[in-house]
Design an enzyme around this catalytic site. Structure first.
Site, PDB file in Angstrom:
ATOM      1  N   HIS A 120       0.822  -1.217   0.000  1.00 21.13           N
ATOM      2  CA  HIS A 120       0.000   0.000   0.000  1.00 21.13           C
ATOM      3  C   HIS A 120       0.853   1.264   0.000  1.00 21.13           C
ATOM      4  CE1 HIS A 120       0.385  -0.273   4.491  1.00 21.13           C
ATOM      5  NE2 HIS A 120       0.348   1.051   4.408  1.00 21.13           N
ATOM      6  N   ASP A 146       1.047  -7.964   2.559  1.00 14.70           N
ATOM      7  CA  ASP A 146       1.274  -6.554   2.225  1.00 14.70           C
ATOM      8  C   ASP A 146       2.777  -6.293   2.132  1.00 14.70           C
ATOM      9  OD1 ASP A 146       0.959  -3.890   1.764  1.00 14.70           O
ATOM     10  OD2 ASP A 146      -0.055  -3.429   3.647  1.00 14.70           O
ATOM     11  N   SER A 194       4.067   2.394   8.466  1.00  8.56           N
ATOM     12  CA  SER A 194       3.916   1.302   7.505  1.00  8.56           C
ATOM     13  C   SER A 194       5.240   1.038   6.801  1.00  8.56           C
ATOM     14  CB  SER A 194       2.870   1.662   6.452  1.00  8.56           C
ATOM     15  OG  SER A 194       1.583   1.420   6.909  1.00  8.56           O
TER      16      SER A 194
END
Length: 235
Positions: free
Chosen positions: A74, A113, A189
């Site tokens: 992402h 991810d 992240s």
């Protein structure tokens, strides 16, 4: 993953606001009190493991080999990744390692991810990427109750991309999902999750919308994931 779990990249906040999670990520006094005990700013990031950490617009990554960075899908999918350069181990007081243009992206084909980002070797300042970073080594494995640290750029734009390190403990590992209690915020992240030897266990990808100091999630690097990464390191 339920509604209380949220992606830790600023680039995802617009999507998550509709779930009622975005406001839970900050301004929680009980969370901040806990975080003060195990979060510190890294003002000089010129030495390992800090010089293996890079800043994206809204996220973090970790260098694992020649011109090769591991981060989240992402973050890699962000519309800004090719417009905004990657900043090598930027910190508030230390000398940074340069700003680099993204060359290409390789996403992991599974649900995890995880993505590989390759950068051009020469920065806009004329610096050599590989001479200004260190490569983080992979850990053999990890288990519940192991102590960990995460390093990254929480709320990067708001903090002018100061680097922070937080510490905690692994709660449990299930397949490629790792849960731990090290504090994290938007911008973390892709942050490396390191063991006590500063070896790479995985990367952070999401956290609890109720209290980030109690529950966060990482992609745990199984042998299969490590093989994917190693096969995509530039030769």
């Amino acid at each position: 993953m339920n509604k209380n779990v949220m992606v830790k990249g600023l680039t995802a906040l617009d999507i998550l606001t509709s779930l009622g999670c975005a406001e839970n990520i900050s301004d929680q006094p009980h969370s901040i009190a806990k975080a003060e005990k195990n979060v510190k700013e890294i003002t000089d990031a010129t030495k390992a493991p800090y010089n293996s950490v890079v800043a994206f617009a809204g996220g973090t990554g970790v260098v694992v080999g020649k011109n090769t960075i591991v981060t989240n899908k992402h973050i890699a999918k962000s519309n800004n990744i090719f417009k905004n350069r990657v900043s090598a181990h930027h910190s508030s007081k230390g000398k940074g390692g340069g700003n680099y243009d993204v060359k290409d992206i390789v996403e992991y084909p599974g649900k995890e991810d995880l993505a590989i980002v390759h950068v051009h070797e020469t920065s806009t300042e004329g610096l050599n990427f590989n001479k200004n970073v260190s490569y983080t080594k992979f850990a053999d494995g990890a288990k519940a109750k192991d102590r960990i640290s995460i390093i990254g750029y929480p709320k990067g734009a708001q903090t002018k991309y100061k680097m922070f390190e937080s510490t905690g403990t692994i709660n449990h590992i299930n397949g490629t999902i790792m849960e731990f209690d090290a504090y994290a915020q938007p911008g973390n992240s892709g942050s490396p999750v390191l063991n006590s030897k500063n070896e790479l266990i995985g990367i952070l990808y999401a956290g609890s919308g109720k209290d980030e100091s109690e529950k966060n999630f990482g992609v745990y690097f199984t042998p299969q994931l490590k093989e994917f990464i190693q096969n995509n390191i530039e030769k």
